[in-house]
Enzyme design. Sequence first.
Site, mmCIF file in Angstrom:
data_model
loop_
_atom_site.group_PDB
_atom_site.id
_atom_site.type_symbol
_atom_site.label_atom_id
_atom_site.label_comp_id
_atom_site.label_asym_id
_atom_site.label_seq_id
_atom_site.Cartn_x
_atom_site.Cartn_y
_atom_site.Cartn_z
ATOM 1 C CG HIS A 289 34.188 30.307 -1.750
ATOM 2 N ND1 HIS A 289 34.243 30.138 -3.119
ATOM 3 C CD2 HIS A 289 34.225 31.661 -1.547
ATOM 4 C CE1 HIS A 289 34.317 31.329 -3.706
ATOM 5 N NE2 HIS A 289 34.304 32.255 -2.781
ATOM 6 C CG ASP B 184 31.326 25.493 -1.298
ATOM 7 O OD1 ASP B 184 32.177 26.375 -1.095
ATOM 8 O OD2 ASP B 184 31.024 25.095 -2.443
#
Length: 255
Positions: free
Chosen positions: A58, A60
């Site tokens: 992901h 982030d």
Amino acid sequence: MPLDLVTIPCLKDNYAFLIHDSASGATAVVDVPDAAPILAALQTRGWRLTDILITHHHDDHIAGVPALRDATGAKVWGAAADAHRLPPLDHALTEGDSVTIGAETGTVIDVSGHTMGHIAFHFPGSGLAFTADSLMAAGCGRLFEGTPDTMWASLSKLAALPPETLICSGHEYTASNIRFALSLEPGNPALISRASQVALAREDVRPTVPSTLSEELATNPFLRAALPELKAAVGMANASDAETFAEIRRRKDRF
């Protein structure tokens, strides 16, 4: 000597973690939401980054990897199963592989569920487990790719680590996770106490991670799905542990 640990807030509610071996000077970071705060923490301490450990794909958790690698020359470690959607890896890992930082060797654990190919890093000598969005403080990650059975199996692996292990998870979601946990176990004294401690920490803008595994076992509903009291609380007295976990996860998704 155990590894030094530094918790670094990043973005809105993410965390990265530095681990440092003082004897050798080796320093690793686990996940890189943003390079700038990690570079600042390294500069403040006079540490040189040698390794970047990635838990899952992901953005982030990996968006800052290219800039950090360019700035430091650090080697990148990540899951072989996830290599097609990670920054280029110097070391592709599978469950049971070792990661050495200075004098300490960690073990890779497959904790798929939030994503498939999600891994955790356990450094037993320092009592540290980097779990990112699998086991979280008072919660667990949403099941974006895995099944409830897969996630329950992953959480069960982490639950079997020594209870004094520090669980270094990836987000500041603890307060909302505890509100949900209290909706299931409003009379749990350990949970009530933790809620007060977390509220005070957040008032002071202090991180609520890492947490101990023993604390998670006492308060985290996703680790407690096998307990008769949790099964009863969600009307699943005769269900399997994985089925109970799935019901708890469904309720959290709607909470």
